[in-house]
Design a protein around this motif. Structure first.
Motif, short mmCIF file in Angstrom:
data_model
loop_
_atom_site.label_atom_id
_atom_site.label_comp_id
_atom_site.label_asym_id
_atom_site.label_seq_id
_atom_site.Cartn_x
_atom_site.Cartn_y
_atom_site.Cartn_z
N UNK A 1 13.53 3.76 -8.40
CA UNK A 1 13.44 3.99 -6.96
C UNK A 1 14.78 3.68 -6.34
N UNK B 1 -0.91 -2.20 -3.29
CA UNK B 1 -0.97 -0.74 -3.37
C UNK B 1 -2.31 -0.18 -2.89
N UNK B 2 -3.18 -1.06 -2.39
CA UNK B 2 -4.37 -0.54 -1.73
C UNK B 2 -3.98 0.28 -0.51
N UNK B 3 -2.94 -0.17 0.19
CA UNK B 3 -2.58 0.49 1.45
C UNK B 3 -1.23 1.18 1.42
N UNK B 4 -0.40 0.86 0.42
CA UNK B 4 0.96 1.42 0.43
C UNK B 4 1.26 2.01 -0.93
N UNK B 5 2.21 2.93 -0.98
CA UNK B 5 2.61 3.38 -2.30
C UNK B 5 3.74 2.49 -2.81
N UNK B 6 4.07 2.66 -4.07
CA UNK B 6 4.99 1.76 -4.75
C UNK B 6 6.33 1.68 -4.02
N UNK B 7 6.81 2.81 -3.57
CA UNK B 7 8.12 2.82 -2.90
C UNK B 7 8.07 1.98 -1.64
N UNK B 8 7.00 2.13 -0.89
CA UNK B 8 6.86 1.33 0.34
C UNK B 8 6.81 -0.16 0.02
N UNK C 1 -8.02 1.39 -7.15
CA UNK C 1 -7.13 1.28 -5.99
C UNK C 1 -7.81 0.59 -4.82
N UNK D 1 -1.14 -4.50 -7.39
CA UNK D 1 -2.33 -3.68 -7.17
C UNK D 1 -2.93 -3.97 -5.80
N UNK E 1 8.09 -1.76 -2.49
CA UNK E 1 9.39 -2.30 -2.90
C UNK E 1 10.34 -2.37 -1.71
N UNK E 2 10.40 -1.29 -0.93
CA UNK E 2 11.38 -1.27 0.16
C UNK E 2 11.04 -2.28 1.24
N UNK F 1 -8.12 -3.00 -5.42
CA UNK F 1 -6.88 -3.74 -5.67
C UNK F 1 -6.80 -4.25 -7.10
#
Lengths: 282, 447, 447, 282
Positions: B135, A145-152, B386, A142, A154-155, B389
């Motif tokens: 993903x 994910x304040x600044x990035x989405x989940x995909x970002x 969000x 969490x 993880x990658x 956090x």
């Protein structure tokens, strides 16, 4: 009876006679060496690890059962022979050696296909293909994910990533998550509490074990978020000696004709039956 | 001629509280005794809600436009509008503060036993809302970043095509247009707009009549709506609800505090008896519980407040539709408590600035939830969690498990809060009603 | 009381050209200095366009219906409508002719150096609009053939459901319905339609007021819209534009010729001073440049032409909305020049009959482009190029590369052309203004 | 050191000794002949064509690099041996012969899988699959599209179709476009100007070369429209001697486990790096 059908009958009789007399047709056709060996012996020797690996092969109440065991029995049945299990190997690599030395006909033992093993033995097509999985600490996630989405997240993973030592995932982790700080745990059972406490940000292992963890300890769902990497694969295959090409073909056809196919879900479902709420073994 | 007495009688019988409670009781009984009949009844309950939905948009547009146009025509508009905005904002902030305080004092997510946490985890993992996240590790990075914060909030309010907003039923956008349009109509030279306003007024009166007519079906509809709910409740395991006991209690306590506060406000402003704020508003409250649709309560609120509490009807016709859409007291309290619940559950410490953020973000999120379903309201937790956090995904599954109950509480609070706001900003009925009643007895129609 | 002077002052300040140019300059500065702020501003520019879009459809319907209804009520309608149609058609054909002539004389696609052609090719191959064409060689033949030509054009004009046309914002179809409905209302017996027409008139007045109110935000919105544009422009390579220099010049020359012609027409018809056609219409022209949305200019055009050029306001209220939608002078000029550019680029010789085809097809295509975006307008090149067998696909990528600039030119031409048509068909303001201004100073509202 | 860990160490030592002494575990399992040959030699011999084929194998500044080279190195690494390149073959068919004679272990040289070659060698699964591609003269195409849509024009193609002589596309063209007038060009470099001038209506070749043409000469995009035939395939495979079955399996697994897979796009992207703006060679 017409003259025509009479003629046909006579011809047929002559042909049957010819076939019966012909010496080459009287002998049974030669059998490939590997099949011949198994049929003569009357039993298929299947190598497994000494340790249980539920729900693939596990001893419950003195009876060996599991996904691998079912596959072995099915294959032996299709050969028309009995099945014998060789559980002398103490590790997965030793199972492979057992087959390479010809001590067992085939290994069906939750074996991953690797290039190193492929030097000495032949692999069947996979009977179950797993993807790589991850379990994240929700609090850590969490924050990211304040600044990035989940995909970002993880990658570009750059947190502490927990893996079990001496598994292929140590190497995968280095390759796929170069920016991560890799933390090795001796056993899976140590890694999970560390993840819940937030000592590592994520754990990395195959899809099956990640799902098994949530299945067996549903209370973890509050703290963990699972993710699966669609373009990574871990193939579970049967292993035969390279000279046993006919047996390899049999295994190939047997796996291809499996109906229904094995899936992570069906195997997980068996877990409930075979080993209810058993502790984690790495 | 023979038809009429029976029709008139029908209206009288069906509007009586006895009929409503009979319908409610019958619905529960059917739900418990015969689940099959309950399932068969469900579509008829939906028909009732559809009928209400049909009337909502014309009612909203005509009420807001006409009231605002008249306000601006007669002068004193800016002052009045400023008062309404101020009252709504103040009430929302107060409600948010109460929600936050309840969350802090009751601490529904703090000090949970290990077994409680385990059963919460089981609720989460058995929820169908927890999809696998899949993903590809080698993928193109997503380029478009969704708009966030203020710009997105404003975009949700401003329609780019009023007819599309109407056809998709976007209440907030329709309200925004009606507000602007009403002001513009009010600013046209005196007398010019009479044709339009009187036409719209007729629309408004007709919509109110229609809604009252539809509401005579309420006892039947209640029966049809409550029956499947009762049978569902009887069948579903109590596990999730039990695990969430603390959370649900906190929500109910917060709602109750706000409710009592509103009751006191209404009593003080109208100078009525001790129990009057509840007995006088019995009808809209029952409607809110029965339909779980606050907009369906608009005519009932106007009627009850003007006839039983003596509030000026003209003022009500502006304030009530506005309030029903903007005064989202239920969600405000819900967001405050829920956010603190999550923080407590995961033992995340929050500082004063973060509490301030929750206070104002919950007001914004509550307004943005206008016109949405319960599930959508819960989804707006993202707006609060969000930026802080906080991990809300698992908690969403928990909230959904107990939402049928909380949705009810929220609707009641929305409707009752609107009554409170109306009692603050609307004048008293000084002169006698000079216009005919909205819903004349059928006999007088000369049928 | 203290609020009001500041509000009134706000309107006066924000409506001044100085504010507009300040907003423009500030936007450019922000875009060049801080691209991040520019990106953050972008949603607010979109909100402004949304607000305008919200008002467009009610304005269109009410203006056209009311004007036509009154026209048919007072008689002489057929004559008047015929004059308008004739004027629009004549102006469109003249504009098409000028476009064609410009294309022939300037020859933007002829005699290009090999290096120019190479750089054009690079623009095409780097364009994301050139998707791979993929086809299975063993496939079922496509069954449905798309309608072409006239039938398709008419289908674009006639709505099969006016409410769907409204909710998807299909201006042409809404216009068609309003025209028919306005005539029908005008044909009802005298006096019977008064309630409806006066209600619709109030809607129209209110929409105009709303649009003027929204337009006071123009300086801020310009800043928010121009900033991301400026930062984009600063970042993108100039390659495509440089390669298309000849084409862009031709377009600008064609547009300029038409513009000057229109200025002369306006001057002749209104008998005003030499520069008056531009200075008097400064406000709508700035709006057109700022918003790139011709419909947003309707109130401004009506206001400027009636107050500064002395055109009859009642006539304007019919002609301007019609003209803004049907007088697509920008696209007409664009289509003519672009088609010739393609033919010259691929060295395809065209005969007189083909030039005639381009003349009329560009008028049709331009009208069909009404209400669409710039990209959609360019897509309509197919209507011209397909029957001529010209390869337009690669050229579309070229046109898109320079469209931000050309879209601007087209919008200005549309708005200015509407002014010219209005000056031709509308009467002079003979009697004094007998009505109050639409947008009374706020003080007069007695707030 | 605690007494406990001391005991553990002693136990471990004993176990290691036991394992070392145990005869069955001491012998390495027998290795398949082909792997044994390569491991003994300590190097994997990979056959390539003498001519460069960017970006598959190309010498830049004296260094051999490219897609094929990377594959060869990766395969050798997974065997744990070095790699040696044999570039003696003057044509693609000669590369195949090199392997068939046993002169090289494997050929990785942009080789298409064909039935003729399959008579003498074994093919791995394809590491890159191309589709057939076409490039149309836009003016010709626009004329056709007055009455037909693009799919009709391609399926019923009856114009002049350019192909390079002595490639498989001559035969494909006859089969897939029976109504076309086929024009053979000795070299691709001659065919492209003919297409731009409109002397032929279209060119026909594999997807990769069609894309490469537009990539290297973007100015052609103004005159050419490309199209790709989704249901046609051209497989690029590794080639091994038919008796080297274990090596074939290794190549199979190696290609299957490639992650990310090779795609036309990634290979084209390498083109920019390896051979910037180089002339066309057929």
């Amino acid at each position: 009876m017409t003259p025509r059908s009479g003629l046909a009958l006579v011809l047929l009789a002559v042909m049957v006679l010819l076939i019966a007399v012909s010496p080459s047709r009287a002998d049974p056709p030669p059998r490939p060496a590997d099949i011949d060996r198994i049929l003569r012996r009357g039993t298929l020797i299947v190598a497994l690890t000494e340790a249980d690996a539920p729900p693939f092969h596990v001893v419950t109440d003195g009876v060996l059962s599991g996904v691998d065991i079912d596959l072995a029995k099915g294959l032996a049945q299709s050969l028309g022979v009995a099945v014998t299990f060789d559980r002398s190997a103490r590790s997965y690599d030793e199972v492979v050696e057992t087959v390479a030395r010809g001590q067992a006909d085939i290994a069906i033992s939750k074996l991953s296909r690797t290039l190193v093993r492929a030097r000495s033995v032949s692999f069947s097509p996979p009977y179950l293909t797993l993807r790589h999985g991850m379990a994240f600490n929700r609090v850590w996630l969490a924050r990211q994910m304040r600044d990035h989405d989940m995909a970002e997240v993880i990658r570009g993973f750059d947190g502490r990533l927990g893996v079990v030592t001496k598994t292929s995932y140590v190497e995968y982790a280095r390759r796929i998550f170069p920016r991560a700080e890799i933390v090795e745990f001796p056993r899976w059972a140590d890694a999970v509490p560390a993840l819940v406490k937030g000592e590592v940000a994520a754990l990395y292992r195959d899809e099956f074990e990640i799902r098994r963890m949530i299945n067996e300890q549903p209370e973890l769902a509050l703290h963990l978020k699972t993710a699966f990497l669609t373009d990574t694969q871990d193939h579970l295959c049967m292993v035969v000696n390279p000279r046993d090409t006919q047996l390899l073909q049999l295994a190939e056809i047997y796996i291809e004709d499996l109906n229904p196919k094995l899936t992570v879900e069906t195997v997980l479902a068996r877990l409930g039956k075979v080993a209810p709420k058993q502790g984690d073994t790495p | 001629m023979t038809l009429l007495p029976s029709l008139d009688g029908w209206v009288r019988v069906m509007s009586s509280p006895a009929a409503v409670f009979t319908g409610l009781g019958l619905g529960i009984a059917i739900g418990l005794v015969s689940p099959e009949s309950a399932t068969a009844l469900a579509p008829y309950g939906k028909l009732f809600l559809d009928l209400l939905g049909m009337i909502v948009l014309p009612l909203l547009i005509s009420a807001v436009t006409v009231s605002l146009a008249k306000l601006f025509e007669t002068g004193g508009a800016a002052h009045q509008v400023g008062r309404i905005a101020l009252a709504i904002t103040a009430c929302m902030v107060v409600a948010a503060g109460i929600g936050l305080a309840t969350g802090l004092i009751v601490a529904p997510g703090g000090n949970l036993a290990q077994t409680d946490i385990a059963s919460l985890g089981e609720v989460v993992s058995s929820s169908e809302h927890q999809a696998d996240f899949e993903i590809s590790i080698i993928g193109t990075p997503s380029t478009a970043k969704p708009e966030q914060g203020l710009a997105r909030f404003i975009a949700q309010i401003i329609p780019d095509n009023i007819f599309r907003a109407l056809s998709v039923g976007d209440n907030l956008k329709v309200l925004m247009f009606s507000l602007m349009f009403g002001i513009a109509v009010g600013m046209t030279p005196r007398g010019r707009a009479d044709a339009l306003t009187s036409a719209l007024e007729t629309v408004f009166q007709s919509c109110q009549s229609m809604m009252k007519g539809v509401n005579t079906l309420l006892p039947l509809a209640l029966c049809a709506m409550v029956a499947p709910l009762a049978s569902d409740m009887a069948e579903t395991p109590l596990g999730p609800v039990r695990a969430m006991t603390m959370f649900v209690s906190a929500q109910c306590i917060g709602a109750l505090v706000v409710f009592v506060l509103f009751a006191i406000v209404i009593q003080q402003r109208t100078g009525c008896g001790f129990l009057a704020p509840i007995t006088a508003l019995r009808e809209p409250l029952i409607l809110a519980i029965g339909t779980r649709n606050s907009i369906a309560c608009i005519p009932s609120v106007i009627e009850s407040m003007s006839s039983k509490l003596g509030i000026n009807r003209k003022d009500l016709e502006l304030v009530v539709p506005l309030g029903i859409i903007l005064c989202r007291f239920g969600p405000v309290v819900f967001f405050g408590i829920s956010t603190l619940f999550i923080a407590q559950l995961y033992r995340i410490d929050l500082g004063p600035s973060q509490y301030m953020f929750i206070l104002f973000a919950s007001v914004m999120a509550a307004m943005a939830s206008s016109g949405g379903t319960g599930v959508m309201t819960i989804g707006l937790m993202a707006l609060l969690c969000n930026p802080l956090g906080l991990p809300f995904e698992a908690a969403v599954a928990l909230f959904l498990a107990v939402d049928p109950l909380l949705d009810l509480v929220r609707t009641v609070l929305n409707v009752y809060g609107t009554c409170a706001v109306a009692s603050i900003v609307c004048g008293r009925e000084s002169d006698q009603e000079e216009e005919a009643p909205d819903f004349p007895p059928l006999k007088s129609l000369g049928i």
